[in-house]
Write an enzyme that holds these catalytic residues in place. Structure first.
Site, PDB file in Angstrom:
ATOM      1  N   TYR A  25       0.840  -1.198   0.000  1.00 29.84           N
ATOM      2  CA  TYR A  25       0.000   0.000   0.000  1.00 29.84           C
ATOM      3  C   TYR A  25       0.875   1.248   0.000  1.00 29.84           C
ATOM      4  CZ  TYR A  25      -4.441   2.447   0.759  1.00 29.84           C
ATOM      5  OH  TYR A  25      -5.567   3.237   0.608  1.00 29.84           O
ATOM      6  N   GLY A  26       1.924   1.189  -0.842  1.00 28.47           N
ATOM      7  CA  GLY A  26       2.735   2.368  -1.071  1.00 28.47           C
ATOM      8  C   GLY A  26       2.060   3.260  -2.094  1.00 28.47           C
ATOM      9  N   GLN A  28       1.988   3.321  -5.462  1.00 29.06           N
ATOM     10  CA  GLN A  28       1.237   2.627  -6.509  1.00 29.06           C
ATOM     11  C   GLN A  28       0.159   1.727  -5.912  1.00 29.06           C
ATOM     12  OE1 GLN A  28       1.200   2.897  -9.794  1.00 29.06           O
ATOM     13  NE2 GLN A  28       2.885   4.347  -9.970  1.00 29.06           N
ATOM     14  N   SER A  51       2.157  -3.320   9.911  1.00 37.29           N
ATOM     15  CA  SER A  51       2.415  -2.356   8.841  1.00 37.29           C
ATOM     16  C   SER A  51       1.746  -1.027   9.160  1.00 37.29           C
ATOM     17  CB  SER A  51       1.883  -2.889   7.505  1.00 37.29           C
ATOM     18  OG  SER A  51       1.916  -1.875   6.516  1.00 37.29           O
ATOM     19  N   SER A  53       0.790   1.017   7.105  1.00 35.66           N
ATOM     20  CA  SER A  53      -0.196   1.331   6.066  1.00 35.66           C
ATOM     21  C   SER A  53      -1.572   0.749   6.367  1.00 35.66           C
ATOM     22  CB  SER A  53       0.287   0.788   4.714  1.00 35.66           C
ATOM     23  OG  SER A  53       1.506   1.376   4.338  1.00 35.66           O
ATOM     24  N   HIS A 108       5.770  -3.176 -12.732  1.00 36.09           N
ATOM     25  CA  HIS A 108       7.118  -2.973 -13.278  1.00 36.09           C
ATOM     26  C   HIS A 108       7.670  -4.362 -13.572  1.00 36.09           C
ATOM     27  CE1 HIS A 108      11.041  -1.500 -14.085  1.00 36.09           C
ATOM     28  NE2 HIS A 108      11.571  -1.629 -12.882  1.00 36.09           N
ATOM     29  N   GLY A 134       2.314   7.166  -8.214  1.00 36.85           N
ATOM     30  CA  GLY A 134       1.039   6.723  -7.680  1.00 36.85           C
ATOM     31  C   GLY A 134       0.053   7.845  -7.388  1.00 36.85           C
ATOM     32  N   GLU A 227      16.753  29.962 -11.122  1.00 39.05           N
ATOM     33  CA  GLU A 227      17.215  29.789 -12.497  1.00 39.05           C
ATOM     34  C   GLU A 227      17.443  28.333 -12.865  1.00 39.05           C
ATOM     35  OE1 GLU A 227      17.602  30.960 -16.109  1.00 39.05           O
ATOM     36  OE2 GLU A 227      17.397  32.475 -14.529  1.00 39.05           O
ATOM     37  N   SER A 252      13.290  31.154 -25.000  1.00 41.76           N
ATOM     38  CA  SER A 252      13.891  32.353 -25.562  1.00 41.76           C
ATOM     39  C   SER A 252      14.935  31.968 -26.600  1.00 41.76           C
ATOM     40  CB  SER A 252      14.548  33.175 -24.452  1.00 41.76           C
ATOM     41  OG  SER A 252      15.666  32.459 -23.912  1.00 41.76           O
TER      42      SER A 252
END
Length: 296
Positions: A25-26, A28, A51, A53, A108, A134, A227, A252
């Site tokens: 449950y990160g 993604q 966890s 999460s 992935h 995510g 900059e 520019s």
């Protein structure tokens, strides 16, 4: 020409008919789980005891279970824990509980491409890889839009793995923006190169080096930051909208001159020259499905 799928090409009912376990449950994992749930899918989040999460997933209204329990219940397992943890989680929690007809999904291709995990026969193995973080996957979905995704099939045991991959991509919003067909090898190699050489390595290192150079020359850090760092976001927007060659048209004349003459000195002559620029322009022109994919 690349093959790209949209909502009309994907049967949402295929993934809606599945029981989906999202392991992790990160960034993604949260986006996939919440988007799947909002697309009418039955979802359980698999998280180990303790966890941090767990509370966040429960607060989002998602059922939470131990990873082994979630996998045993599901017939589609989205393995979305960090790549470093995937082999161990797969061997301990996933592989012993996969049944013929089940499907394994990854965002992935690294673990499959490099043989760090080996799915059993009789299981479909698909990849749906969002080309964005995510939080963007979730936010664009909530706006009725989407983040483009890459689709690949590593193992088609059922003969219907591509249909399932498209269905899953639609459920997380990917086919709203465009789901581009690739291979696990291509996704892995381009993602690693992009993240390490072009983005995390190249852009970040160049920005820091430019900032340090101006400060060392006696310029105010605040001015150097504006900059060399702040304006990167503006240039990134031009790149996203107009492609590798077209982006210089919004700069520019001084910046255009720098793009033509100073870039090659920094990166190397192989990256310079108009042929590559024209190639970039042609590629971007052939991807109209990106227009508006993540714009406000």
């Amino acid at each position: 020409m690349a093959t790209v799928y949209y909502d009309a090409d994907a049967d949402l009912g295929l993934v809606q008919a599945r029981k989906v376990a999202v392991l992790g449950y990160g960034a993604q994992g949260e986006a996939h789980a919440r988007n799947l749930r909002d697309s009418g899918c039955e979802v359980r989040v698999g998280l180990r005891a303790g966890s941090r999460s767990r509370d966040r997933a429960a607060a989002a209204g998602l059922p939470v279970a131990a990873p082994a329990e979630a996998v045993a219940w599901a017939d589609l397992v989205a393995l979305l824990v960090p790549e470093a943890e995937q082999p161990g989680v797969f061997e301990r929690e996933v592989a012993p509980r996969l049944q013929p007809g089940d499907a394994l999904l990854l965002a992935h291709g690294l673990s499959v491409h490099f043989g760090r995990l080996t799915p059993p026969d009789g299981v479909d193995v698909v990849m749906v890889a969002p080309k964005g973080p995510g939080p963007s996957v979730r936010e664009q979905y909530r706006r009725g839009r989407g983040v483009p995704v890459l689709l690949a099939v590593a193992q088609d045991s059922s003969g219907k793995a591509w249909d399932l991959a498209k269905s899953y991509a639609r459920a997380i919003g990917g086919t709203r923006a465009g789901a581009l067909v690739t291979t696990v090898q291509e996704e892995t190699e381009t993602a690693l190169f992009g993240a390490q050489a072009a983005l995390g390595g190249g852009v970040a290192t160049l920005a820091r080096a430019a900032f340090d150079t101006l400060v060392a020359a006696g310029h105010q850090p605040e001015v150097a930051y504006l900059e060399c760092v702040h304006q990167l976001g503006l240039v990134a927007e031009l790149l996203q909208r107009h492609g590798l060659a077209g982006m210089t048209e919004g700069l520019s004349e001084v910046a255009e001159y720098g793009a033509a003459t100073r870039g090659p000195r920094l990166v190397g002559e192989a990256a310079s020259g108009h042929p590559a620029g024209q190639t970039g322009r042609t590629v971007r022109a052939g991807m109209p499905w990106l227009d508006g994919a993540e714009e406000d």
